[in-house]
Structure formats: structure tokens, C-alpha cells
Design a protein around this motif. Structure first.
Motif, PDB file in Angstrom:
ATOM      1  N   UNK A  40      -1.211 -15.035  23.475  1.00 13.70           N
ATOM      2  CA  UNK A  40      -2.413 -15.114  24.311  1.00 13.70           C
ATOM      3  C   UNK A  40      -3.273 -13.863  24.201  1.00 13.70           C
ATOM      4  N   UNK A  41      -4.583 -14.078  24.112  1.00 10.74           N
ATOM      5  CA  UNK A  41      -5.547 -12.985  24.088  1.00 10.74           C
ATOM      6  C   UNK A  41      -6.319 -12.876  25.403  1.00 10.74           C
ATOM      7  N   UNK A  42      -6.167 -13.888  26.280  1.00  5.66           N
ATOM      8  CA  UNK A  42      -6.862 -13.885  27.569  1.00  5.66           C
ATOM      9  C   UNK A  42      -5.865 -14.216  28.672  1.00  5.66           C
ATOM     10  N   UNK A  43      -5.850 -13.398  29.702  1.00  5.22           N
ATOM     11  CA  UNK A  43      -5.021 -13.658  30.872  1.00  5.22           C
ATOM     12  C   UNK A  43      -5.900 -13.870  32.096  1.00  5.22           C
ATOM     13  N   UNK A  44      -5.457 -14.770  32.981  1.00  2.00           N
ATOM     14  CA  UNK A  44      -6.183 -15.039  34.226  1.00  2.00           C
ATOM     15  C   UNK A  44      -5.221 -14.855  35.391  1.00  2.00           C
ATOM     16  N   UNK A  45      -5.677 -14.145  36.398  1.00  2.00           N
ATOM     17  CA  UNK A  45      -4.820 -13.868  37.556  1.00  2.00           C
ATOM     18  C   UNK A  45      -5.619 -13.995  38.844  1.00  2.00           C
ATOM     19  N   UNK A  46      -4.899 -13.924  39.935  1.00  2.00           N
ATOM     20  CA  UNK A  46      -5.499 -13.669  41.228  1.00  2.00           C
ATOM     21  C   UNK A  46      -5.134 -12.240  41.591  1.00  2.00           C
ATOM     22  N   UNK A  47      -5.014 -11.963  42.879  1.00  2.00           N
ATOM     23  CA  UNK A  47      -4.518 -10.673  43.342  1.00  2.00           C
ATOM     24  C   UNK A  47      -4.075 -10.833  44.785  1.00  2.00           C
ATOM     25  N   UNK A  48      -2.996 -10.135  45.112  1.00  2.00           N
ATOM     26  CA  UNK A  48      -2.560 -10.137  46.508  1.00  2.00           C
ATOM     27  C   UNK A  48      -3.411  -9.210  47.362  1.00  2.00           C
ATOM     28  N   UNK A  49      -3.841  -8.108  46.754  1.00  2.00           N
ATOM     29  CA  UNK A  49      -4.662  -7.129  47.475  1.00  2.00           C
ATOM     30  C   UNK A  49      -5.624  -6.458  46.504  1.00  2.00           C
ATOM     31  N   UNK A  50      -6.754  -5.988  47.050  1.00  2.00           N
ATOM     32  CA  UNK A  50      -7.718  -5.167  46.305  1.00  2.00           C
ATOM     33  C   UNK A  50      -8.025  -3.955  47.181  1.00  2.00           C
ATOM     34  N   UNK A  51      -7.914  -2.768  46.616  1.00  2.00           N
ATOM     35  CA  UNK A  51      -8.117  -1.537  47.382  1.00  2.00           C
ATOM     36  C   UNK A  51      -9.535  -1.029  47.133  1.00  2.00           C
ATOM     37  N   UNK A  52     -10.358  -1.075  48.166  1.00  2.00           N
ATOM     38  CA  UNK A  52     -11.759  -0.679  48.030  1.00  2.00           C
ATOM     39  C   UNK A  52     -11.892   0.790  47.647  1.00  2.00           C
ATOM     40  N   UNK A  53     -11.032   1.637  48.166  1.00  2.00           N
ATOM     41  CA  UNK A  53     -11.107   3.079  47.952  1.00  2.00           C
ATOM     42  C   UNK A  53     -10.986   3.453  46.481  1.00  2.00           C
ATOM     43  N   UNK A  54     -10.134   2.748  45.746  1.00  2.00           N
ATOM     44  CA  UNK A  54      -9.833   3.134  44.368  1.00  2.00           C
ATOM     45  C   UNK A  54     -10.230   2.076  43.334  1.00  2.00           C
ATOM     46  N   UNK A  55     -10.528   0.850  43.773  1.00  2.00           N
ATOM     47  CA  UNK A  55     -10.805  -0.226  42.836  1.00  2.00           C
ATOM     48  C   UNK A  55      -9.550  -0.818  42.215  1.00  2.00           C
ATOM     49  N   UNK A  56      -8.408  -0.582  42.852  1.00  2.00           N
ATOM     50  CA  UNK A  56      -7.121  -1.047  42.347  1.00  2.00           C
ATOM     51  C   UNK A  56      -6.831  -2.472  42.808  1.00  2.00           C
ATOM     52  N   UNK A  57      -6.334  -3.313  41.891  1.00  2.00           N
ATOM     53  CA  UNK A  57      -5.861  -4.644  42.231  1.00  2.00           C
ATOM     54  C   UNK A  57      -4.342  -4.670  42.176  1.00  2.00           C
ATOM     55  N   UNK A  58      -3.746  -5.511  42.996  1.00  2.00           N
ATOM     56  CA  UNK A  58      -2.291  -5.544  43.127  1.00  2.00           C
ATOM     57  C   UNK A  58      -1.805  -6.980  43.034  1.00  2.00           C
ATOM     58  N   UNK A  59      -0.804  -7.200  42.205  1.00  2.00           N
ATOM     59  CA  UNK A  59      -0.108  -8.486  42.139  1.00  2.00           C
ATOM     60  C   UNK A  59       1.377  -8.230  42.339  1.00  2.00           C
ATOM     61  N   UNK A  60       1.976  -8.947  43.288  1.00  2.00           N
ATOM     62  CA  UNK A  60       3.418  -8.857  43.509  1.00  2.00           C
ATOM     63  C   UNK A  60       4.051 -10.184  43.099  1.00  2.00           C
ATOM     64  N   UNK A  61       5.175 -10.094  42.386  1.00  2.00           N
ATOM     65  CA  UNK A  61       5.852 -11.312  41.920  1.00  2.00           C
ATOM     66  C   UNK A  61       7.308 -10.991  41.609  1.00  2.00           C
TER      67      UNK A  61
END
Length: 492
Positions: A207-228
Motif C-alpha cells: 500500500x502507498x496510501x493509508x486512511x485513518x481516523x484519530x482518537x484525539x487531536x492535540x491543538x497545542x502541538x498538532x499531534x494526532x493519536x490512534x490507540x489500538x
């Protein structure tokens, strides 16, 4: 919200069909009881669970009260880190954006991390219509996809399937989606997991393309988080050249420190673990590490409308742990498909009618898919008072009234089929506001209690089919109080 599962019968009819499926009920009972018992033990280990729960609630409420500010901050930090932010007002716009982004890469296949948001907008179907095949890589989602089925649980989408059914699905369907199942595959969990691992490994590497959601997005840093829990998410988030994340706007949290609270609440409430086996975080793009291009699609799709309701907006606190499903007596017996939405159970009964509105038969029935026992509120890690919202939505269904739809204030008409309920509630309100009328009615009921029917006529017949009518006392409480002076002896 998109028309996911719309056109289904109302919840009572769909639930009645599910109740006749003994295999389904057995699968659900075993799974939900096992998960809820493990969760109770995991939560009991934390001495300050009540304080953590209150902290999660307050962080979410603060964020929702200032959602515009934090979303703008998130856009700035994601962009500064090398990502690109897209805004999608509804499902159609989100699907269009993602489809165009995939087409721009020249690829015709994508791998996906488990995502409720992409299910909500029916992204897989939109990609298929554009000639792009989406492969689910979560084990339970893979089972659902191969079986041409629909998810029935937020955390465990294939909870309605047993091992034998999963084995049969792998044997008959894997080959048409890629690597076939091994010869002689049994229903042993380890063999099933190994078959899925081998099937998915080639997709991860190609695969050359991945699609995800996110459990959280941190406004302060622009960080996305996925837990699994399986590692498939880590593969999808790191191996492809392009990563596209579709995330509901309510998933933002203000600061990195706020994330600490939810990384304690979520795993114990969902998988009954002290921490998730895989917690993946990424901030934009980094040369030589992970995807070269990152796109964040911020999805509204009815969330702003929900935010406008002072009572209903608490549904947007949800962190998708599914604890409410595992304790709900209605979900345990009816299963997730009866809810006609990717969000089943108690949270689905309050979230779907707000995101989609209550115009359809299925959505108008969802606020009644509850006994109002309150077990869902007791286990919710962010203290969503689901019974309170259910009552609010029932009032909206029966009475209509002001609401916000597509950003506009509208006056909703009462749903069809509730004329008797509406008349009964108005009659009760009129009587309760007049003490004299209420007193006369109570005395009349007491004196005619010998004529009380065993079942109610008309629409009330469905209620008394499974319940006994309460006995009418020989004397109204008001008369007893006056006669006994509240139970005090007259000689005192």
C-alpha cells in the motif's frame, strides 16, 4: 449525517427480529458480560477514577465551549508541521476530498485503520464507486468486510460472530480479497489470527496510501493519536507514502497535558487494559520517517448542529470506549444492527438522532431504545448523562420544536405515530398543574380500583404485554397524609 442504514425498520421491529436469533443473543451475552467484568476490575485498580472521570468531563466541556478557537489552533499547528488541513461540512464533501486525494497519488488501493468517522460517511462505498478499493486491516473490521456485513459494536465490530462463523467467512471469502485462507483452517483463535496476519501482511507492504481516523487531536502541538491493540494501525500509519486522516471536529483536546487524562480513561473503559498495546502519535511529516504527505480532513457532518443543543451536546464528549454498550440490557438482547447506525447502543441512541435528525423512522425510534436504567451513565468515563439526553430527544420526537439543522434554526414538526403519547402527556401536565383536579382523579381511581383492567386497550396494549399494571392503593396519599398527620399519632 449520511444515510447510513437509513431505510431500516424502526428499532422495535428490528430488535424483535434480533431477539429471535438465539445464536446472536448467545454471542452478545458472552462477549458483553466478559468485557464488562474485565472493565470493572481494571477501573477498580484506580483509586482516583471518579476524579479522572470528572477531569475528562470538564476538559471536554471546556473544549466544546471554545471549539472554534481550538480547531483554528489545530489547523495552524498541523500546517506548521507539514500537514495539510481540509474542512468537510458533510459526508459528501469529505468523501469528495478523500477520493480526490487518493486519485492524485495515482493509486487504486488504500489500507485503513479502524475508523468510526469513515464508516459514518460511508467512505469505503464512495471510494469503490471511484474505482478505489479500501482494505480494512483491523481484525474485526476485516471479518465484517469479508462477510459483506455491518459492524455491530463500536470496539468489537464483529461481536455478533462466533469462531465457527469467522472460520467459514475466511474460508469462503479471503481468496476474493487477496491471499486465501490456509487449507484446513480451524476455528482456533490463534489459527484465525494467523490467517488474517498473512492475508493482511502483503497489503501493508504494497500500500502507498493509508486512511485513518484519530482518537484525539492535540491543538497545542498538532499531534494526532490512534490507540489500538493489534499493530495494524501502526503499519497503516507508518508504511504508506501518503496518510489521510478523517476525524470528527469534536476529537480535539487543547493541550498535551489534557491527553494524559484520556490515555488513562480510554483503555480501562474500552479494552479493560491499563494502557493500549499500541499508542501511535504523529505530528505532520518528518523527512525519512513515516508518510511523506499527511492530510487531515476535519469532519462536521451534524456535529455543529449537535453543539447548539445545551443538553444534547454532551454526546460530543464521547471517546468511543463502548462501555455503555457492554452494560446496556437493551443492546445485549437486540444487538447493534437494530440501531440502524454505525453508532449502536446507548451512545448511538443519542448521537445518531442528533447528527442525522429525527425525520426518519429509525432515528425517531432510537431515543426509545432504552429502559432509562442509567447503567450507561454510571460507566461512562466522561460522565455523559445518556438518560437525560434520551428524555430530551423523546420530547423532540413527540412535540417537535426548535432545533438547528445544517447550521440553520428550524422548527421541527412532531414525528408521526405519537399523537396518543402527545395527548396523554398534555393531559397529565394539565392535571398536575391543578391540585383540585389531581385530588379528584386520585380519589376516583381509588374508589373504582376494583374495575382496574389487567391490560390497557389500544396503544397501551404493547406496554402491558410484558408488564403488570401497578396496583391502585385503597386511599390516595394526600388523604392518608391528612388523616394521619403524616403518620403521627393523634394523641401526641
Amino acid at each position: 449525517m449520511n444515510a447510513t442504514s437509513l431505510g431500516m425498520p424502526a428499532f422495535p421491529e428490528a430488535a424483535r427480529e434480533a431477539l429471535n436469533n438465539r445464536t446472536l443473543r448467545g454471542n452478545l451475552r458472552h462477549a458483553t458480560h466478559t468485557i464488562r467484568a474485565k472493565r470493572a476490575r481494571a477501573v477498580a485498580e484506580v483509586s482516583d477514577w471518579a476524579e479522572l472521570r470528572e477531569a475528562g468531563k470538564r476538559i471536554k466541556d471546556h473544549t466544546l465551549a471554545h471549539l472554534d478557537r481550538y480547531l483554528e489552533q489545530l489547523e495552524e499547528t498541523v500546517t506548521a508541521a507539514g500537514g495539510t488541513v481540509h474542512w468537510a461540512a458533510d459526508a459528501a464533501e469529505a468523501n469528495r476530498i478523500v477520493t480526490e486525494l487518493v486519485r492524485a497519488t495515482g493509486e487504486s488501493e488504500v489500507v485503513k485503520v479502524k475508523s468510526m468517522a469513515t464508516q459514518e460517511i460511508e467512505l469505503n462505498e464512495a471510494l469503490e464507486a471511484a474505482g478505489i478499493r479500501a482494505y480494512e486491516t483491523d481484525l474485526a473490521e476485516l471479518i465484517v468486510q469479508l462477510g459483506e456485513d455491518r459492524p455491530s459494536h463500536i470496539l468489537v465490530p464483529a461481536i455478533h460472530r462466533n469462531r465457527g462463523e469467522i472460520r467459514d467467512i475466511f474460508r469462503t471469502r479471503m481468496a476474493s480479497w487477496g491471499r486465501p485462507a490456509p487449507e484446513g483452517l480451524s476455528d482456533d483463535p490463534a489459527e484465525l489470527a494467523e490467517a488474517a496476519r498473512l492475508h493482511l501482511r502483503e497489503k501493508f507492504l504494497r500500500a502507498e496510501v493509508g486512511i485513518s481516523g484519530a482518537n484525539f487531536m492535540v491543538a497545542e502541538t498538532g499531534t494526532l493519536v490512534v490507540v489500538e491493540s493489534e499493530g495494524n494501525g501502526r503499519m497503516c500509519l507508518t508504511l504508506p507514502e501518503t496518510l489521510i486522516s478523517v476525524v470528527g471536529i469534536e476529537k480535539v483536546v487543547p493541550t498535551w497535558r489534557d491527553l494524559e487524562v484520556f490515555l488513562q480513561l480510554l483503555p480501562r473503559s474500552s479494552t479493560a487494559e491499563r494502557m493500549n498495546p499500541y499508542t501511535s502519535m504523529w505530528t505532520g511529516t518528518t523527512d525519512g520517517d513515516g508518510p511523506r504527505a499527511f492530510h487531515l480532513v476535519l469532519l462536521d457532518n451534524g456535529r455543529t448542529d449537535t453543539l447548539a443543543d445545551e443538553v444534547g451536546r454532551q454526546a460530543l464528549r464521547c471517546i468511543r470506549c463502548s462501555a455503555c454498550l457492554n452494560v446496556c440490557p437493551v443492546y445485549e438482547r437486540a444487538g447493534g444492527h437494530a440501531y440502524g447506525s454505525v453508532y449502536p447502543g446507548p451512545i448511538g441512541a443519542i448521537l445518531s438522532p442528533q447528527l442525522r435528525g429525527t425525520a426518519s423512522e429509525i432515528d425517531a425510534s432510537l431515543p426509545y431504545a432504552s429502559s432509562l436504567c442509567g447503567a450507561c451513565y454510571e460507566v461512562c468515563p466522561v460522565a455523559i448523562d445518556i438518560p437525560e439526553v434520551l428524555v430530551r430527544l423523546r420530547e423532540r420526537v413527540v412535540e417537535g420544536g426548535p432545533a438547528v439543522r445544517n447550521g440553520n434554526r428550524v422548527l421541527l414538526r412532531p414525528a408521526k405515530g405519537h399523537a396518543a403519547e402527545r395527548a396523554a402527556m398534555r393531559a397529565a401536565g394539565w392535571a398536575l398543574a391543578r391540585p383540585g383536579v389531581l385530588r379528584t382523579g386520585q380519589r376516583l381511581a381509588s374508589r373504582t380500583r376494583g374495575f382496574r383492567p389487567r391490560t390497557l386497550p389500544g396503544p397501551g396494549r404493547a406496554w402491558t404485554a410484558t408488564r403488570d399494571l401497578p396496583a391502585v392503593p385503597a386511599e390516595p396519599f394526600r388523604d392518608w397524609w391528612l388523616r394521619t398527620r403524616g403518620g403521627k399519632d393523634d394523641t401526641r
